[in-house]
Each structure stands twice: as C-alpha cells, then as structure tokens.
Design an enzyme around this catalytic site. Sequence first.
Site, PDB file in Angstrom:
ATOM      1  N   ARG A   1     -27.267  -7.296 -10.681  1.00 52.19           N
ATOM      2  CA  ARG A   1     -26.227  -7.273 -11.709  1.00 52.19           C
ATOM      3  C   ARG A   1     -25.240  -6.164 -11.373  1.00 52.19           C
ATOM      4  NH1 ARG A   1     -28.092  -6.715 -17.847  1.00 52.19           N
ATOM      5  NH2 ARG A   1     -28.436  -4.521 -17.279  1.00 52.19           N
TER       6      ARG A   1
ATOM      7  N   SER B   1     -28.294 -15.954 -21.040  1.00 52.49           N
ATOM      8  CA  SER B   1     -28.597 -14.973 -22.075  1.00 52.49           C
ATOM      9  C   SER B   1     -28.321 -15.540 -23.457  1.00 52.49           C
ATOM     10  CB  SER B   1     -27.735 -13.715 -21.893  1.00 52.49           C
ATOM     11  OG  SER B   1     -28.042 -13.049 -20.694  1.00 52.49           O
TER      12      SER B   1
ATOM     13  N   LYS C   1     -26.472   0.278 -22.355  1.00 50.10           N
ATOM     14  CA  LYS C   1     -25.118  -0.191 -22.627  1.00 50.10           C
ATOM     15  C   LYS C   1     -25.000  -0.491 -24.107  1.00 50.10           C
ATOM     16  CE  LYS C   1     -25.905  -5.121 -21.531  1.00 50.10           C
ATOM     17  NZ  LYS C   1     -25.385  -6.277 -20.786  1.00 50.10           N
TER      18      LYS C   1
END
Length: 202
Positions: free
Chosen positions: A31, A100, A129
């Site tokens: 990622r 997701s 995050k």
Amino acid sequence: MIRLDPFYPVVDSAAWVRRLLPLGVKLVQLRIKAQPPEAIRREVDDALACARRHGAQLVVNDHWRIALDAGADFVHLGQEDLDGADLPALCRHALRLGISTHSHEELERALALAPDYIALGPVYPTALKAMPWAPQGLARLREWKRRIGALPLVAIGGLTLERAAGCFDAGADALAMVGDIVLHPDPEARAAAWLRATRPRA
C-alpha cells in the site's frame, strides 16, 4: 472460492516485502500513497518479483492500472478507488479483487461486484491514519461473516497479536495489520510470532 493466508501484513514499500517474505509470510499487501507513478511502478515490480521468488501472494492496493501492467494477480480497492476503476478490465485479466467496507451500504455495493474477499475496518482504534468511521468491534465482524458466508473476511484496523484470537473467533478468515509489524521494535521477531500463532489456521 479462494483461501487467504490468515496472516496478512500491509506494508508501504518493496523493501518491507523483501524483509518479511523470507520469514515465511505468504500474503502481503503493498500500500503506497503519495508517490509518482514511476516510483510506484518500480516498487510494485520489485515486490512482485520477490513474491514470486518466495511463492507468496502480493496484493496491490489502489493502483490497479499499475497492477495490470505489472502482471499482478491481486488488487485491493477502497470504496473511493472503486469509483475510478475499470472493473471489466480487471475481470478480463482475471485480477482477483479485495474490497474495503465500513458500513452496510458499502458492504452491499461490494458484494454486488463479486469480490474475492471483503475487508472490514477499523475493527479497533488505529492511530496510523485519520478514520471517519468509529471502531467496528467484534460484533460487527460476526455480523459481516454471517452476511458473506464462505467469502473470505479480512479484519483490519488496530490489530495486534494479542487481539488475533478474538478476531478469528468472531469470523475473520485473515487479519491485516500495519503498525503491529512495521512499528514494532523487532519487526522480524513480531512477524515470526504472528506466523507461529496463525499457522494452525492456514
């Protein structure tokens, strides 16, 4: 129906892939955010070559065009990523797809696309995050598993080795984590501990 390895670290560079796969890791997500396409392409190529050497599965997050060009066979898309993705092209190239989800609406959208796995998060609070969603908790994991049945369910968000058993018991088939590996003082030792804990479920 695919079967995912239960230990699913998420990393941000090919260097991390090269560190983890020799330990026996068989599933890893790359990622990468906020880098030029050329740099991302090099990272994907490097990570994919490493995965093939070690007989591991590399999942490319978000960058589906680069994944297609590189010959990857698995991509993970968030809900925003789905808006711009050429899903028919992914299907034509037999690219496996993980999606997701964070809400019932997102789950319905994802299931309509017939993905190869569904991810739910954040299961626990995460500081890596900013997340607009509250922690989902184990009850939501159980609900998602009832809804999707045999389709693999990936739990992500705030996962630690100490929380693994609870997530598996709630129905998760694979556990994805970032900080518990990459922020650990000894990432290799932590990954080895994860491997020992998850091998019986592989």
